[in-house]
Design a protein around this motif. Structure first.
Motif, PDB file in Angstrom:
ATOM      1  N   GLN A 193      -7.134   7.678  -5.073  1.00  0.00           N
ATOM      2  CA  GLN A 193      -6.351   8.084  -3.891  1.00  0.00           C
ATOM      3  C   GLN A 193      -5.482   9.310  -4.203  1.00  0.00           C
ATOM      4  O   GLN A 193      -4.649   9.704  -3.397  1.00  0.00           O
ATOM      5  CB  GLN A 193      -5.387   6.982  -3.426  1.00  0.00           C
ATOM      6  CG  GLN A 193      -5.952   5.588  -3.339  1.00  0.00           C
ATOM      7  CD  GLN A 193      -6.915   5.445  -2.185  1.00  0.00           C
ATOM      8  OE1 GLN A 193      -6.597   5.790  -1.071  1.00  0.00           O
ATOM      9  NE2 GLN A 193      -8.112   4.973  -2.482  1.00  0.00           N
TER      10      GLN A 193
ATOM     11  N   LYS B 231      -3.184   9.437  -6.593  1.00  0.00           N
ATOM     12  CA  LYS B 231      -1.855   9.050  -7.058  1.00  0.00           C
ATOM     13  C   LYS B 231      -1.771   9.137  -8.587  1.00  0.00           C
ATOM     14  O   LYS B 231      -2.770   8.968  -9.283  1.00  0.00           O
ATOM     15  CB  LYS B 231      -1.524   7.606  -6.620  1.00  0.00           C
ATOM     16  CG  LYS B 231      -1.628   7.375  -5.136  1.00  0.00           C
ATOM     17  CD  LYS B 231      -0.650   8.223  -4.357  1.00  0.00           C
ATOM     18  CE  LYS B 231      -0.814   8.017  -2.856  1.00  0.00           C
ATOM     19  NZ  LYS B 231      -0.160   9.080  -2.074  1.00  0.00           N
TER      20      LYS B 231
ATOM     21  N   VAL C 195       3.359   3.673  -1.722  1.00  0.00           N
ATOM     22  CA  VAL C 195       3.884   4.030  -3.040  1.00  0.00           C
ATOM     23  C   VAL C 195       4.774   5.253  -2.877  1.00  0.00           C
ATOM     24  O   VAL C 195       4.649   5.959  -1.865  1.00  0.00           O
ATOM     25  CB  VAL C 195       2.717   4.309  -4.028  1.00  0.00           C
ATOM     26  CG1 VAL C 195       1.940   3.040  -4.260  1.00  0.00           C
ATOM     27  CG2 VAL C 195       1.807   5.418  -3.552  1.00  0.00           C
TER      28      VAL C 195
ATOM     29  N   TRP D 119      -8.404   2.676  -8.574  1.00  0.00           N
ATOM     30  CA  TRP D 119      -8.346   2.835  -7.119  1.00  0.00           C
ATOM     31  C   TRP D 119      -7.212   3.764  -6.694  1.00  0.00           C
ATOM     32  O   TRP D 119      -7.399   4.676  -5.898  1.00  0.00           O
ATOM     33  CB  TRP D 119      -8.190   1.442  -6.486  1.00  0.00           C
ATOM     34  CG  TRP D 119      -8.254   1.449  -5.010  1.00  0.00           C
ATOM     35  CD1 TRP D 119      -9.361   1.620  -4.233  1.00  0.00           C
ATOM     36  CD2 TRP D 119      -7.144   1.274  -4.130  1.00  0.00           C
ATOM     37  NE1 TRP D 119      -9.008   1.562  -2.924  1.00  0.00           N
ATOM     38  CE2 TRP D 119      -7.660   1.353  -2.819  1.00  0.00           C
ATOM     39  CE3 TRP D 119      -5.774   1.048  -4.312  1.00  0.00           C
ATOM     40  CZ2 TRP D 119      -6.856   1.224  -1.703  1.00  0.00           C
ATOM     41  CZ3 TRP D 119      -4.985   0.927  -3.202  1.00  0.00           C
ATOM     42  CH2 TRP D 119      -5.518   1.008  -1.911  1.00  0.00           C
ATOM     43  N   TRP D 120      -6.032   3.553  -7.291  1.00  0.00           N
ATOM     44  CA  TRP D 120      -4.897   4.424  -6.950  1.00  0.00           C
ATOM     45  C   TRP D 120      -5.145   5.855  -7.425  1.00  0.00           C
ATOM     46  O   TRP D 120      -4.776   6.819  -6.764  1.00  0.00           O
ATOM     47  CB  TRP D 120      -3.595   3.894  -7.577  1.00  0.00           C
ATOM     48  CG  TRP D 120      -2.961   2.757  -6.833  1.00  0.00           C
ATOM     49  CD1 TRP D 120      -2.791   1.480  -7.285  1.00  0.00           C
ATOM     50  CD2 TRP D 120      -2.395   2.788  -5.516  1.00  0.00           C
ATOM     51  NE1 TRP D 120      -2.167   0.720  -6.328  1.00  0.00           N
ATOM     52  CE2 TRP D 120      -1.910   1.500  -5.240  1.00  0.00           C
ATOM     53  CE3 TRP D 120      -2.267   3.784  -4.538  1.00  0.00           C
ATOM     54  CZ2 TRP D 120      -1.299   1.164  -4.035  1.00  0.00           C
ATOM     55  CZ3 TRP D 120      -1.651   3.452  -3.334  1.00  0.00           C
ATOM     56  CH2 TRP D 120      -1.181   2.159  -3.092  1.00  0.00           C
TER      57      TRP D 120
ATOM     58  N   VAL E 150       2.683   5.211  -9.159  1.00  0.00           N
ATOM     59  CA  VAL E 150       2.355   3.782  -9.318  1.00  0.00           C
ATOM     60  C   VAL E 150       2.613   3.344 -10.756  1.00  0.00           C
ATOM     61  O   VAL E 150       2.163   4.002 -11.693  1.00  0.00           O
ATOM     62  CB  VAL E 150       0.857   3.525  -8.975  1.00  0.00           C
ATOM     63  CG1 VAL E 150       0.496   2.059  -9.187  1.00  0.00           C
ATOM     64  CG2 VAL E 150       0.537   3.967  -7.557  1.00  0.00           C
TER      65      VAL E 150
ATOM     66  N   GLN F 271       0.825  -1.214   0.000  1.00  0.00           N
ATOM     67  CA  GLN F 271       0.000   0.000   0.000  1.00  0.00           C
ATOM     68  C   GLN F 271       0.855   1.258   0.000  1.00  0.00           C
ATOM     69  O   GLN F 271       0.325   2.363  -0.069  1.00  0.00           O
ATOM     70  CB  GLN F 271      -0.943   0.011   1.218  1.00  0.00           C
ATOM     71  CG  GLN F 271      -1.881  -1.169   1.304  1.00  0.00           C
ATOM     72  CD  GLN F 271      -2.664  -1.369   0.026  1.00  0.00           C
ATOM     73  OE1 GLN F 271      -3.093  -0.412  -0.596  1.00  0.00           O
ATOM     74  NE2 GLN F 271      -2.825  -2.614  -0.402  1.00  0.00           N
TER      75      GLN F 271
ATOM     76  N   VAL G 171      -0.776   7.525 -11.836  1.00  0.00           N
ATOM     77  CA  VAL G 171      -0.678   6.098 -12.193  1.00  0.00           C
ATOM     78  C   VAL G 171      -0.325   5.895 -13.666  1.00  0.00           C
ATOM     79  O   VAL G 171      -0.940   6.498 -14.543  1.00  0.00           O
ATOM     80  CB  VAL G 171      -2.029   5.385 -11.901  1.00  0.00           C
ATOM     81  CG1 VAL G 171      -1.953   3.909 -12.277  1.00  0.00           C
ATOM     82  CG2 VAL G 171      -2.431   5.560 -10.443  1.00  0.00           C
TER      83      VAL G 171
END
Ligand SMILES: Nc1nc2c(ncn2[C@@H]2O[C@H](COP(=O)(O)OP(=O)(O)OP(=O)(O)O)[C@@H](O)[C@H]2O)c(=O)[nH]1
Ligand SMILES: [Mg+2]
Length: 295
Positions: free
Chosen positions: A120, A122, A92, A116-117, A177, A90, A124
């Motif tokens: 959050q 992030k 990163v 999902w990331w 990510v 979890q 990606v």
């Protein structure tokens, strides 16, 4: 209490939990009841070795009633769940390489994780190193772009070359990510396994600043039939953990325990449907607690 299992894993709740919880209200647990329990564990994919271990422990504890059985089962399953260390996936920035046999859910899981990331906050990057099928690349692109992550398929045709370029883009673009999709492969195809080794070596050479994880997708509906494959993947690629997919299609919640105790691999995520949100970080303690809840 049943947020996780009842909502997301209804089949497991309706089958495994319903069956097993009937024992917890019994005033007397005798040898017949233990044998019934053993059968349920076996048909629920807990696995022969793990079931034998559980039964041997229960017998040695001289369990007399349902309440004692409930407590003992909780302790035993909890021990199994916590027996394998879980890597910090979890945290990163990190790189995730997805491997697994054909149709086990790699591409779908990558799409879910990308979404999902991104949610959050992030940044990606998804790299499609599954260059064997144009349809696979297009499928992933659709998923990813819908959810706001960046997609990279590269001009190169060879998977290892796509990964090479993807790593450069990850480093230059300061992403959080990196998710790498690979072609489904049968463990018997040595050349494909060797290619996976090559991909891993490229990542290791290019990316030294952030952790790199290899996640193996295992189809929950196949149960232990996929374990031989899992072992070969583990030997070939040093798997960091498992994503158990298609858990909506099985009532056999025991597979999680056999992955842990027989493959000694942590379960990182479970997926339970084809929609983008049908994924959860696997919380083993919560899983045991809810699995053994009295219905
Ligand atoms: N019910 C259900 N279906 C799933 C789940 N995850 C994936 N699938 C379906 O399983 C099929 C295969 O999924 P993919 O993600 O394409 O699998 P893959 O490992 O990328 O397959 P290859 O690229 O061919 O090796 C698709 O029809 C998916 O929609 C899940 O959690 N539940
Ligand atoms: Mg795929």
């Amino acid at each position: 209490m049943f947020g996780f299992i009842k909502k997301s894993l209804q089949n497991v709740y309706n089958q495994f939990t319903a069956k097993i919880s009937s024992f917890f209200n019994k005033d007397v647990i005798d040898e017949t009841a233990l044998q019934d329990l053993e059968r349920i564990l076996l048909v629920s994919d807990v696995g022969i070795k793990t079931t034998q271990h559980i039964m041997q422990q229960l017998r040695s504890k001289n369990i007399q009633n349902g309440a004692a059985l409930h407590q003992a089962m909780h302790d035993l399953l909890y021990d199994i769940i916590t027996s394998v260390p879980v890597p910090a996936v979890q945290q990163v920035p990190a790189v995730f390489l997805m491997v697994g046999i054909n149709g086990s859910g790699k591409t779908t899981t990558i799409g879910k994780l990308a979404a999902w990331w991104t949610l959050q906050g992030k940044k990606v990057l998804v790299v499609a190193a599954d260059t064997f099928r144009a349809a696979a690349v297009a499928q992933l692109e659709q998923w990813v772009e819908k959810n706001g992550a960046t997609f990279f398929a590269g001009a190169a045709k060879e998977p290892a070359a796509v990964v090479y370029e993807g790593c450069d883009q990850f480093l230059q673009g300061q992403y959080d990510v990196l998710l790498i999709d690979t072609a489904g492969r049968l463990q018997t195809k040595t050349s494909l396994m060797q290619e996976l080794g090559k991909i891993k070596r490229i990542i290791a050479k290019k990316i030294t600043s952030v952790p790199v994880y290899t996640m193996l997708t295992l189809d929950g509906m196949l149960g232990q039939n996929s374990f031989e494959q899992a072992k070969l993947f583990k030997e070939a690629t040093d798997v960091s953990g498992v994503v158990l997919t298609k858990m909506d299609g099985t009532g056999k919640g025991g597979i999680i325990f056999s992955v842990l105790s027989e493959l000694a691999m942590p379960v990182l995520y479970i997926t339970y449907g084809e929609q983008v949100n049908d994924i959860a970080i696997f919380d083993g303690k919560k899983y045991v607690q809810e699995l053994l809840e009295k219905v």
